[in-house]
Structures are given as structure tokens and as C-alpha cells.
Scaffold this motif. Structure first.
Motif, PDB file in Angstrom:
ATOM      1  N   SER A 292      11.525  10.322  -3.347  1.00  0.00           N
ATOM      2  CA  SER A 292      12.348   9.102  -3.282  1.00  0.00           C
ATOM      3  C   SER A 292      11.870   8.144  -4.370  1.00  0.00           C
ATOM      4  CB  SER A 292      12.201   8.437  -1.906  1.00  0.00           C
ATOM      5  OG  SER A 292      11.005   7.692  -1.875  1.00  0.00           O
ATOM      6  N   ASP A 293      12.647   7.084  -4.592  1.00  0.00           N
ATOM      7  CA  ASP A 293      12.157   6.097  -5.561  1.00  0.00           C
ATOM      8  C   ASP A 293      11.579   4.882  -4.843  1.00  0.00           C
ATOM      9  OD1 ASP A 293      14.496   5.197  -4.580  1.00  0.00           O
ATOM     10  OD2 ASP A 293      15.575   5.120  -6.497  1.00  0.00           O
ATOM     11  N   ILE A 294      11.185   5.094  -3.587  1.00  0.00           N
ATOM     12  CA  ILE A 294      10.642   3.960  -2.815  1.00  0.00           C
ATOM     13  C   ILE A 294       9.135   3.857  -3.034  1.00  0.00           C
ATOM     14  CG2 ILE A 294      10.278   3.035  -0.467  1.00  0.00           C
ATOM     15  CD1 ILE A 294      12.863   4.551   0.319  1.00  0.00           C
ATOM     16  N   ILE A 295       8.688   2.652  -3.355  1.00  0.00           N
ATOM     17  CA  ILE A 295       7.238   2.403  -3.453  1.00  0.00           C
ATOM     18  C   ILE A 295       6.870   1.402  -2.372  1.00  0.00           C
ATOM     19  CG2 ILE A 295       5.360   1.482  -4.869  1.00  0.00           C
ATOM     20  CD1 ILE A 295       6.923   2.455  -7.319  1.00  0.00           C
ATOM     21  N   ILE A 296       5.909   1.785  -1.528  1.00  0.00           N
ATOM     22  CA  ILE A 296       5.423   0.823  -0.531  1.00  0.00           C
ATOM     23  C   ILE A 296       4.287   0.072  -1.199  1.00  0.00           C
ATOM     24  CG2 ILE A 296       4.480   0.508   1.799  1.00  0.00           C
ATOM     25  CD1 ILE A 296       5.638   3.240   2.530  1.00  0.00           C
ATOM     26  N   ARG A 297       4.469  -1.236  -1.339  1.00  0.00           N
ATOM     27  CA  ARG A 297       3.496  -2.039  -2.066  1.00  0.00           C
ATOM     28  C   ARG A 297       2.270  -2.345  -1.238  1.00  0.00           C
ATOM     29  NH1 ARG A 297       4.567  -1.198  -7.133  1.00  0.00           N
ATOM     30  NH2 ARG A 297       6.746  -1.532  -7.647  1.00  0.00           N
ATOM     31  N   LYS A 298       1.128  -2.441  -1.917  1.00  0.00           N
ATOM     32  CA  LYS A 298      -0.129  -2.823  -1.279  1.00  0.00           C
ATOM     33  C   LYS A 298       0.067  -4.137  -0.496  1.00  0.00           C
ATOM     34  CE  LYS A 298      -4.752  -4.266  -2.473  1.00  0.00           C
ATOM     35  NZ  LYS A 298      -5.728  -4.530  -3.482  1.00  0.00           N
ATOM     36  N   GLY A 299      -0.446  -4.177   0.704  1.00  0.00           N
ATOM     37  CA  GLY A 299      -0.375  -5.407   1.499  1.00  0.00           C
ATOM     38  C   GLY A 299       0.783  -5.438   2.483  1.00  0.00           C
ATOM     39  N   ILE A 300       1.774  -4.532   2.255  1.00  0.00           N
ATOM     40  CA  ILE A 300       2.953  -4.524   3.143  1.00  0.00           C
ATOM     41  C   ILE A 300       2.542  -4.047   4.547  1.00  0.00           C
ATOM     42  CG2 ILE A 300       5.125  -3.238   3.595  1.00  0.00           C
ATOM     43  CD1 ILE A 300       5.695  -5.156   1.462  1.00  0.00           C
TER      44      ILE A 300
ATOM     45  N   CYS B 157      -0.453  -1.376   4.336  1.00  0.00           N
ATOM     46  CA  CYS B 157      -0.631  -0.505   3.174  1.00  0.00           C
ATOM     47  C   CYS B 157      -1.792  -1.042   2.319  1.00  0.00           C
ATOM     48  CB  CYS B 157       0.672  -0.502   2.382  1.00  0.00           C
ATOM     49  SG  CYS B 157       0.637   0.635   1.014  1.00  0.00           S
ATOM     50  N   ILE B 158      -2.772  -0.175   2.002  1.00  0.00           N
ATOM     51  CA  ILE B 158      -3.935  -0.685   1.258  1.00  0.00           C
ATOM     52  C   ILE B 158      -3.872  -0.378  -0.230  1.00  0.00           C
ATOM     53  CG2 ILE B 158      -5.574  -0.865   3.180  1.00  0.00           C
ATOM     54  CD1 ILE B 158      -6.664   1.882   2.243  1.00  0.00           C
ATOM     55  N   GLN B 159      -2.910   0.476  -0.647  1.00  0.00           N
ATOM     56  CA  GLN B 159      -2.666   0.638  -2.099  1.00  0.00           C
ATOM     57  C   GLN B 159      -1.220   1.079  -2.309  1.00  0.00           C
ATOM     58  OE1 GLN B 159      -5.795   3.674  -2.636  1.00  0.00           O
ATOM     59  NE2 GLN B 159      -4.161   5.019  -3.351  1.00  0.00           N
ATOM     60  N   ASP B 160      -0.683   0.739  -3.438  1.00  0.00           N
ATOM     61  CA  ASP B 160       0.720   1.112  -3.697  1.00  0.00           C
ATOM     62  C   ASP B 160       0.907   2.596  -3.405  1.00  0.00           C
ATOM     63  OD1 ASP B 160       1.086  -1.429  -4.511  1.00  0.00           O
ATOM     64  OD2 ASP B 160       1.579  -0.973  -6.605  1.00  0.00           O
ATOM     65  N   TYR B 161       2.005   2.926  -2.736  1.00  0.00           N
ATOM     66  CA  TYR B 161       2.216   4.327  -2.357  1.00  0.00           C
ATOM     67  C   TYR B 161       3.652   4.734  -2.661  1.00  0.00           C
ATOM     68  CZ  TYR B 161       2.355   8.588   0.423  1.00  0.00           C
ATOM     69  OH  TYR B 161       2.499   9.888   0.813  1.00  0.00           O
ATOM     70  N   HIS B 162       3.776   5.815  -3.441  1.00  0.00           N
ATOM     71  CA  HIS B 162       5.097   6.310  -3.811  1.00  0.00           C
ATOM     72  C   HIS B 162       5.541   7.354  -2.786  1.00  0.00           C
ATOM     73  CE1 HIS B 162       7.818   7.918  -7.255  1.00  0.00           C
ATOM     74  NE2 HIS B 162       8.472   7.612  -6.158  1.00  0.00           N
ATOM     75  N   LEU B 163       6.622   7.053  -2.088  1.00  0.00           N
ATOM     76  CA  LEU B 163       7.096   8.011  -1.067  1.00  0.00           C
ATOM     77  C   LEU B 163       7.657   9.248  -1.752  1.00  0.00           C
ATOM     78  CD1 LEU B 163       9.088   6.191   1.780  1.00  0.00           C
ATOM     79  CD2 LEU B 163       6.903   7.359   1.953  1.00  0.00           C
ATOM     80  N   HIS B 164       7.223  10.434  -1.291  1.00  0.00           N
ATOM     81  CA  HIS B 164       7.672  11.687  -1.918  1.00  0.00           C
ATOM     82  C   HIS B 164       9.192  11.797  -1.908  1.00  0.00           C
ATOM     83  CE1 HIS B 164       3.612  12.962  -2.003  1.00  0.00           C
ATOM     84  NE2 HIS B 164       3.496  12.841  -0.683  1.00  0.00           N
TER      85      HIS B 164
END
Ligand code: HEM
Length: 370
Positions: A257-265, A248-255
Motif C-alpha cells: 500500500s502507499d500508506i505510511i503510519i507516522r511515528k507518534g501516531i 507507532c515508534i517509527q515511521d512504518y510503511h504498510l506492505h
């Protein structure tokens, strides 16, 4: 950098470069495939091995411009090191674990996934080929030539270094040979388990080849639409690359949902599980090429079927891979009927220690001349 190279390759492949290159080469292979099939012992033909030799020779010629002679010299260094790429030994698994889970430690310890001798061998080949071509003014219609021209001529882009060029040829080879041979092996195995599909496919092959004076051409292969459906269904059940990896290259909020995939994951997409999920592909165990006919393929939900990946890092060899697969299958199916050898254990077990989807013990079939 990669975008530049990938764009150039796609342009060249679009021009028909891949087709031209290996159609020139395939005529020699036809005979070898026939000989191998004809001389297969009564225990059956080791199809997965035969097809690995075929794709290794094709890619070896198209990527490096060298004859690998896998059929005539199966113990050559080229074959030895090529096979070593995909063996997942205990030490390689440990290296992969360190690189993926502790990347900083991996960097500090200079851990490399590929054994040094393998990298050194391919580096030497490319270095030698480039030197030989430059010194002797040799121009070939292959991937190495595309990259050499990119290095020499293209002033508008960031030039690529020699080691980057070597790395690209290496990646091209690794990515190109085992993927197509695995597709053909699984396809032939399913054709044996589903003889009516094998018969229907052979009918299409014969009908279209007859229209084209019995010769395999780019045009005749393009007309084989049932063949496309059979290959697509094979890639669904057995994607040669079973997982896709991303960071992941930038924080991404999954539509929704309250899940955020953090940058670097790092993200692993379990492709083989998606392709065999009954929610997306009802009755996934069934080998059913009709899922991919013109009438049905629009029913497939986007991003549930991605045998070549997706996005900017998707496979750049799709057309090449499909052409290579079609040529191999047409060559074998037009003159031979296939059935399972007694060496084949059904249901199959997947090979555990492999980067790729593969059958434990290989695919073994009987080939009968029609
Ligand atoms: C049936 C055959 C093939 C299959 C199923 C296949 C599948 C794939 C997949 C799943 C990826 C990763 C894509 C992603 O992460 O989104 C990939 C990458 C790649 N493939 Fe293929 N491939 C095939 C044939 C080939 C061939 C014949 C070549 C070259 C001649 C090739 C060259 C590449 C390269 C260079 C990459 C790396 C692209 C990058 O990192 O951006 N592939 N392939």
C-alpha cells in the motif's frame, strides 16, 4: 523496566507460582461459591457479580496478599474502590478524551484517568503491606513478594523504585480480576444458550475429575481440552478487552500500500470487531467451540484472534487468567446446571459506559443442583 518485571513474573508464573498461590486459596472460595449459588433467590443468581467477587478475592490475595472478603463484606472499601476502577463516568470519559486526543494539554493540566481517591486507596494498601512485611519479616508466596525481591536483591538490573512497585501491583490487580470474571460470565451465558455444549463440557469435567479422585489440580485442569476450546470461543465472541492500543515508534510503511503510519501516531485495534468479522470467523454469531479444536485451530489467520493482545506488551497473566477461569467454571459446572433467568434479556445489550466488554444489567442465571 517493564521487560525486567514482566520477564521475572513470567519466570515465576512458569515455576507454577500462580497455580500454587491460588490453589491454596481456592479451597475457601469453593464453599463460598456453593453457598452463594445455593442461596440465590428464585429470581436467579447474579452470576457476573458472584464471579467478580471470586476473582477479586483471588487476585487480592495473589497480588496484595490481603483477604478482600468480597462475599462476606460486599460494601468494604476494597470492593467499593475496585468497582470504581471500571466505571466510565462522564468525567472519566472526558479525561480519557483529553489524554488521548490532546496528550500535551492533559499533561499540562495533570489530567489523570483514575480518580485520585482510588489511586490513593491502593497506594496506601501496598505501602502498608510492604511496611508490615518488612518490619515483621513476613514472606508470602505472592506477586508483591516477587516485586519486593526484585527491588531488594537483583543488582544486575535497573532497580525499580517504590512507586513503580506500587504501580505494578495496582496494574496487576486492575488487569487481573474483571477480565477473568467477564470471561466466566459470558461463558456461562453461552452455555445456557447452547445446552448441548454445557452438557458436553460437564461430561469432560466429570470424566477428568473422576480420574483425579474428584480433586481440581493443575494436571486435571490441563487435561480439559474441550474446556480450552469453550473458553477460547468465549474470548473470541466477547474479548473482555475490546480494543488494543499502540503508539507507532517509527515511521512504518504498510506492505502493498502507499500508506505510511507516522511515528507518534496512536493506533486503536478494534479487537471485538476482528473477532466477529465473518471474513475471519464465518457465522460469527454462532457460539462454536469447534473452531478451536486441535483439528481446526490452525485455520485461524494469524493476528485475527488476540484476546490477550500480542507482542512485547501482551498480557502477562494469560496462564493465571486461564487457570482462574477454569477453576471457577469447573467448580460451578460439576454440581450445578445453569439456565437463563427471566431477568436476562436476549439478545443482550453491551454496557456502554465501561472500559470492558460487559452485559448491561449483568448476567443473571438459574442454578439447579444436579
Ligand atoms: C481471561 C483473562 C484475561 C484477558 C482476556 C486478558 C487480556 C489482556 C489484554 C488484551 C491485554 C493488553 C495486551 C496488549 O495490549 O497487547 C492485557 C494486559 C495485561 N494483563 Fe491481562 N488478561 C487476562 C488476565 C490477566 C490476569 C489474571 C492478570 C494478572 C494476574 C493480567 C495481567 C495483565 C497485565 C499486567 C497487563 C499489562 C501488560 C503490559 O502493559 O505490558 N491479565 N491483558
Amino acid at each position: 523496566m517493564w521487560e525486567t518485571i514482566a520477564d521475572q513474573i513470567l519466570v515465576d508464573v512458569g515455576k507454577g507460582w500462580a497455580v500454587k498461590t491460588f490453589s491454596a486459596y481456592k479451597s475457601g472460595l469453593d464453599g463460598i461459591i456453593y453457598n452463594t449459588i445455593s442461596s440465590s433467590a428464585s429470581g436467579g443468581l447474579w452470576v457476573s457479580h458472584t464471579l467478580e467477587c471470586y476473582t477479586m478475592d483471588v487476585i487480592g490475595s495473589c497480588a496484595f496478599g490481603i483477604d478482600c472478603n468480597s462475599f462476606t463484606d460486599p460494601f468494604s472499601d476494597f470492593c467499593k474502590y475496585s468497582k470504581k476502577i471500571f466505571q466510565l463516568s462522564r468525567i472519566k470519559r472526558l479525561r480519557a478524551l483529553i489524554i488521548n486526543i490532546f496528550p500535551y494539554l492533559g499533561k499540562a493540566l495533570r489530567v489523570k484517568l483514575m480518580p485520585r481517591d482510588v489511586t490513593k486507596f491502593f497506594l496506601n494498601i501496598v505501602t502498608h503491606s510492604v511496611k508490615h512485611r518488612r518490619e515483621n519479616g513476613i514472606v508470602r508466596n505472592d506477586f508483591l513478594q516477587v516485586l519486593m525481591e526484585l527491588v531488594d536483591n537483583n543488582k544486575d538490573i535497573d532497580s525499580i523504585s517504590f512507586s513503580e512497585m506500587v504501580a505494578q501491583v495496582y496494574v496487576f490487580f486492575i488487569a487481573g480480576f474483571e477480565t477473568s470474571s467477564a470471561t466466566m460470565s459470558f461463558c456461562l451465558m453461552e452455555l445456557c444458550l447452547n445446552p448441548e455444549v454445557q452438557e458436553k463440557l460437564r461430561e469432560e469435567v466429570n470424566l477428568i475429575l473422576n480420574k483425579h479422585n474428584g480433586t481440581i489440580t493443575y494436571e486435571s485442569l490441563k487435561e480439559m481440552t474441550y474446556m480450552d476450546a469453550v473458553i477460547n470461543e468465549t474470548l473470541r465472541k466477547y474479548p473482555p478487552v475490546p480494543v488494543l492500543n499502540r503508539r507507532c515508534i517509527q515511521d512504518y510503511h504498510l506492505h502493498n500500500s502507499d500508506i505510511i503510519i507516522r511515528k507518534g501516531i496512536k493506533i486503536t485495534i478494534p479487537l471485538i470487531a476482528l473477532h466477529n468479522d465473518p471474513e475471519y470467523f464465518p457465522n460469527p454469531e454462532k457460539f462454536d467451540p469447534n473452531r478451536f479444536t486441535v483439528e481446526n485451530k490452525h485455520l485461524i489467520i494469524p493476528f485475527t484472534y488476540m484476546p490477550f493482545g500480542d507482542g512485547p506488551r501482551a498480557c502477562i497473566g494469560i496462564r493465571f487468567g486461564i487457570m482462574q477461569t477454569k477453576i471457577g467454571l469447573v467448580t460451578m459446572l460439576r454440581d450445578y446446571k445453569f439456565s437463563l433467568s427471566e431477568k436476562m434479556k436476549i439478545p443482550i445489550k453491551f454496557k456502554l459506559h465501561s472500559f470492558m466488554t460487559a452485559v448491561e444489567g449483568g448476567v443473571w442465571l438459574n442454578a439447579t443442583k444436579i
